[in-house]
Design a protein around this motif. Structure first.
Motif, PDB file in Angstrom:
ATOM      1  N   LEU A 140      -3.376 -35.796  17.592  1.00 44.17           N
ATOM      2  CA  LEU A 140      -2.055 -35.400  17.102  1.00 44.17           C
ATOM      3  C   LEU A 140      -2.039 -33.966  16.587  1.00 44.17           C
ATOM      4  CD1 LEU A 140      -0.918 -38.689  15.327  1.00 44.17           C
ATOM      5  CD2 LEU A 140      -0.202 -37.813  17.577  1.00 44.17           C
ATOM      6  N   SER A 141      -3.168 -33.493  16.064  1.00 43.89           N
ATOM      7  CA  SER A 141      -3.245 -32.116  15.563  1.00 43.89           C
ATOM      8  C   SER A 141      -3.428 -31.113  16.698  1.00 43.89           C
ATOM      9  CB  SER A 141      -4.384 -31.972  14.559  1.00 43.89           C
ATOM     10  OG  SER A 141      -5.633 -31.976  15.227  1.00 43.89           O
TER      11      SER A 141
ATOM     12  N   ASP B   5      -2.622 -46.202  17.501  1.00 42.01           N
ATOM     13  CA  ASP B   5      -3.401 -46.029  16.272  1.00 42.01           C
ATOM     14  C   ASP B   5      -4.046 -47.355  15.858  1.00 42.01           C
ATOM     15  OD1 ASP B   5      -1.425 -47.548  14.955  1.00 42.01           O
ATOM     16  OD2 ASP B   5      -0.666 -45.869  13.784  1.00 42.01           O
TER      17      ASP B   5
ATOM     18  N   GLU C 175       2.336 -47.218  18.733  1.00 48.91           N
ATOM     19  CA  GLU C 175       2.357 -46.105  19.678  1.00 48.91           C
ATOM     20  C   GLU C 175       2.723 -44.856  18.885  1.00 48.91           C
ATOM     21  OE1 GLU C 175       5.072 -47.075  22.844  1.00 48.91           O
ATOM     22  OE2 GLU C 175       3.776 -48.677  23.590  1.00 48.91           O
ATOM     23  N   VAL C 176       1.814 -43.865  18.868  1.00 51.94           N
ATOM     24  CA  VAL C 176       2.050 -42.674  18.052  1.00 51.94           C
ATOM     25  C   VAL C 176       2.321 -41.420  18.876  1.00 51.94           C
ATOM     26  CG1 VAL C 176       0.799 -43.591  16.067  1.00 51.94           C
ATOM     27  CG2 VAL C 176      -0.426 -42.239  17.788  1.00 51.94           C
ATOM     28  N   ALA C 177       1.992 -41.456  20.163  1.00 49.43           N
ATOM     29  CA  ALA C 177       2.235 -40.302  21.026  1.00 49.43           C
ATOM     30  C   ALA C 177       2.150 -40.741  22.481  1.00 49.43           C
ATOM     31  CB  ALA C 177       1.230 -39.190  20.755  1.00 49.43           C
TER      32      ALA C 177
ATOM     33  N   VAL D 170       0.541 -39.394  25.912  1.00 49.30           N
ATOM     34  CA  VAL D 170      -0.415 -38.420  26.440  1.00 49.30           C
ATOM     35  C   VAL D 170      -0.392 -38.486  27.959  1.00 49.30           C
ATOM     36  CG1 VAL D 170      -1.910 -38.469  24.404  1.00 49.30           C
ATOM     37  CG2 VAL D 170      -2.381 -40.014  26.297  1.00 49.30           C
TER      38      VAL D 170
ATOM     39  N   VAL E 156      -0.851 -33.960  24.833  1.00 53.59           N
ATOM     40  CA  VAL E 156       0.238 -34.714  24.200  1.00 53.59           C
ATOM     41  C   VAL E 156       1.539 -34.182  24.758  1.00 53.59           C
ATOM     42  CG1 VAL E 156       1.422 -35.234  22.033  1.00 53.59           C
ATOM     43  CG2 VAL E 156      -1.081 -35.195  22.105  1.00 53.59           C
TER      44      VAL E 156
ATOM     45  N   GLU F 261       4.535 -35.975  24.011  1.00 52.39           N
ATOM     46  CA  GLU F 261       5.563 -36.390  23.068  1.00 52.39           C
ATOM     47  C   GLU F 261       4.919 -37.098  21.891  1.00 52.39           C
ATOM     48  OE1 GLU F 261       9.566 -39.223  22.879  1.00 52.39           O
ATOM     49  OE2 GLU F 261       8.427 -39.081  24.739  1.00 52.39           O
ATOM     50  N   ARG F 262       5.300 -36.673  20.699  1.00 50.40           N
ATOM     51  CA  ARG F 262       4.890 -37.383  19.481  1.00 50.40           C
ATOM     52  C   ARG F 262       5.936 -38.439  19.183  1.00 50.40           C
ATOM     53  NH1 ARG F 262       1.427 -34.159  15.244  1.00 50.40           N
ATOM     54  NH2 ARG F 262       1.925 -36.057  14.132  1.00 50.40           N
ATOM     55  N   LEU F 263       5.472 -39.633  18.836  1.00 47.99           N
ATOM     56  CA  LEU F 263       6.396 -40.738  18.557  1.00 47.99           C
ATOM     57  C   LEU F 263       6.528 -41.035  17.072  1.00 47.99           C
ATOM     58  CD1 LEU F 263       5.228 -43.058  21.471  1.00 47.99           C
ATOM     59  CD2 LEU F 263       7.172 -41.470  21.451  1.00 47.99           C
TER      60      LEU F 263
END
Length: 143
Positions: A27-28, A61, A66-68, A70, A138, A140-142
């Motif tokens: 994510l970073s 995670d 669902e956090v992103a 890829v 990445v 899209e970040r969710l």
């Protein structure tokens, strides 16, 4: 309007502190590569095909969220003994050398969870063990 098909999960390690660190690194933006055992794909009986370049997946995670999204940008199958410094650096797990990266991954791959997933309580890796090295971005970040 129909909902699009759900994305396949993009899983790093097993749920817990290691996955949390890896997801945070993705994510970073510092983690853009990962590696797994070809044997893991074979054990999961995934249509005997690796994911194609361009495939999009949902980064999951430790809580199962669902956090992103890829997208795979490269998929290579290579012997463990051929992993290079670029791959190690792009995995962004804090290893200072290929040898250090390998030692850390051997601890993981020789762990009980991996051996159980492979159905082989004595599984070990060597220079010829085939791995799947994936590069991704990445899209899209969710969260």
């Amino acid at each position: 309007m129909e909902n699009p098909e759900p994305l396949k999960p993009f899983l790093l390690a097993f749920p817990g502190p290691l996955r949390d660190r890896l997801v945070a690194a993705v994510l970073s933006g510092v983690k853009v590569s990962t590696s797994g055992l070809l044997a893991e794909y074979e054990a999961e009986e995934e249509e005997e095909e690796l994911p194609p370049v361009g495939e999009r997946s949902a980064l999951i995670d430790s809580e199962g969220r669902e956090v992103a999204v890829v997208e795979l940008t490269e998929v290579r199958v290579l012997p463990l003994g051929s992993v290079d410094e670029r791959h190690v650096r792009d995995e962004a797990e804090g290893h200072a050398s290929v040898a250090e990266w390998r030692a850390g991954h051997e601890v993981f791959w020789h762990g009980e969870e991996v051996r159980e997933a492979l159905g082989d309580p004595l599984f070990t890796v060597d220079d010829g063990t085939m791995i799947v090295a994936e590069r991704f971005r990445v899209v899209e970040r969710l969260v």
